[in-house]
Motif scaffolding. Structure first.
Motif, PDB file in Angstrom:
ATOM      1  N   ARG A  10      49.547  28.455  12.780  1.00 26.76           N
ATOM      2  CA  ARG A  10      49.867  28.144  14.027  1.00 26.76           C
ATOM      3  C   ARG A  10      48.892  28.812  14.908  1.00 26.76           C
ATOM      4  O   ARG A  10      48.537  29.837  14.473  1.00 26.76           O
ATOM      5  N   ARG A  13      50.527  34.084  19.589  1.00 26.41           N
ATOM      6  CA  ARG A  13      49.964  34.617  20.874  1.00 26.41           C
ATOM      7  C   ARG A  13      50.544  36.168  21.006  1.00 26.41           C
ATOM      8  O   ARG A  13      50.260  36.722  21.943  1.00 26.41           O
ATOM      9  N   ALA A  64      43.291  33.006  29.400  1.00 29.18           N
ATOM     10  CA  ALA A  64      44.641  32.407  29.810  1.00 29.18           C
ATOM     11  C   ALA A  64      45.520  31.961  28.624  1.00 29.18           C
ATOM     12  O   ALA A  64      44.965  31.504  27.757  1.00 29.18           O
ATOM     13  N   CYS A 120      44.764  32.500  17.591  1.00 26.35           N
ATOM     14  CA  CYS A 120      44.793  31.487  18.632  1.00 26.35           C
ATOM     15  C   CYS A 120      43.462  31.207  19.337  1.00 26.35           C
ATOM     16  O   CYS A 120      42.925  32.078  19.664  1.00 26.35           O
ATOM     17  N   MET A 121      43.123  29.867  19.169  1.00 27.61           N
ATOM     18  CA  MET A 121      42.108  29.294  19.968  1.00 27.61           C
ATOM     19  C   MET A 121      42.025  29.484  21.436  1.00 27.61           C
ATOM     20  O   MET A 121      43.228  28.938  21.888  1.00 27.61           O
ATOM     21  N   GLY A 123      40.524  28.215  25.084  1.00 27.62           N
ATOM     22  CA  GLY A 123      39.464  27.532  25.690  1.00 27.62           C
ATOM     23  C   GLY A 123      39.601  27.517  26.972  1.00 27.62           C
ATOM     24  O   GLY A 123      38.601  27.647  28.088  1.00 27.62           O
ATOM     25  N   SER A 124      40.664  28.474  27.697  1.00 25.10           N
ATOM     26  CA  SER A 124      40.745  28.809  29.024  1.00 25.10           C
ATOM     27  C   SER A 124      40.479  30.049  29.550  1.00 25.10           C
ATOM     28  O   SER A 124      41.110  31.209  29.263  1.00 25.10           O
ATOM     29  N   LEU A 144      34.250  29.057  22.730  1.00 25.85           N
ATOM     30  CA  LEU A 144      35.754  29.213  22.423  1.00 25.85           C
ATOM     31  C   LEU A 144      35.977  30.548  22.140  1.00 25.85           C
ATOM     32  O   LEU A 144      34.962  31.308  21.902  1.00 25.85           O
ATOM     33  N   LYS A 180      55.172  18.325  16.707  1.00 26.15           N
ATOM     34  CA  LYS A 180      54.153  17.539  16.283  1.00 26.15           C
ATOM     35  C   LYS A 180      54.624  15.967  16.274  1.00 26.15           C
ATOM     36  O   LYS A 180      55.436  15.628  15.868  1.00 26.15           O
TER      37      LYS A 180
END
Ligand code: FMN
Length: 196
Positions: A10, A13, A64, A120-121, A123-124, A144, A180
């Motif tokens: 998952r 964070r 972020a 966690c990926m 992208g922000s 990323l 999901k």
């Protein structure tokens, strides 16, 4: 089992910030990305590793976190990632990077999960600022950032609610819930011949 691994993988964070993820571990994870698929086999991705607290802090301030959790500004000191892998696109090799970085990121995170880590990926990213912090040459594009560490939160998968609200949420106990879609919603054609 791959299904267990993917379910466990998952987006986390919050972390035990003081549980170190060393550079050798990060190298092993990037090796999984190296062995993954790449469009036209160009392999334009490059990586910056960080497991040092000063460099981690420099990266953290340009990320972020969890946009849907409006009253949470991201992990507090002590719960921040212990390491990062920044995925870059080398524009000397390709002009666009397609989905190579998504594939690489998933390989890295599956590998991290197998090692008892999580991540966690992100992208922000404030890309210009982060490029400066990492002293990157102009021909590298930040694609990323992968935050990594030993997870300090529980994340559970939920069925998509009937109103279709796909936003993740956190309950009073701090458990993170991720809706999901059902398998039958996303498979449009089951491949069953409906002829006469
Ligand atoms: C390409 C991509 C970019 C993402 N960027 C962010 C981000 O900037 N910040 C963040 O907190 N999570 C980010 N995420 C994590 C998603 O929010 C997360 O995947 C989603 O909520 C589903 O949760 P799951 O990964 O546990 O299935 C990103 C995920 C992907 C695939």
């Amino acid at each position: 089992m791959i299904e267990d691994l993917i379910e466990k993988n998952r987006s986390y964070r919050r972390f035990y910030q003081n549980t170190e993820v060393n550079i050798e571990t990060l190298r092993e994870l990037v090796n999984l990305a190296r062995l993954s698929a790449s469009a036209a086999n160009k392999q334009p991705l490059k990586y910056v590793l960080s497991s040092d607290s000063k460099k981690n802090a420099d990266i953290f301030q340009n990320l972020a976190w969890a946009g849907y959790l409006k009253d949470w500004e991201g992990p507090k000191e002590g719960e921040r990632p212990a390491a990062y892998i920044v995925i870059l696109g080398d524009k000397n090799i390709a002009q666009s990077f397609g989905c190579d970085h998504g594939i690489a990121a998933q390989s890295i995170l599956i590998g991290a999960t197998e090692k008892g880590l999580g991540g966690c990926m992100i992208g922000s990213v404030r890309r210009n600022e982060l490029s400066q912090v990492l002293a990157l040459s102009d021909h590298y594009e930040i694609l990323l950032v992968i935050a990594l560490g030993k997870p300090k939160e529980t994340v559970v998968i939920e069925p998509m609610p009937s109103d279709g609200n796909f936003k993740y949420w956190r309950d009073e106990e701090g458990v993170h819930h991720v809706p999901k879609r059902a398998l039958d919603e996303i498979i449009l054609d089951q491949g069953i011949h409906k002829g006469e």
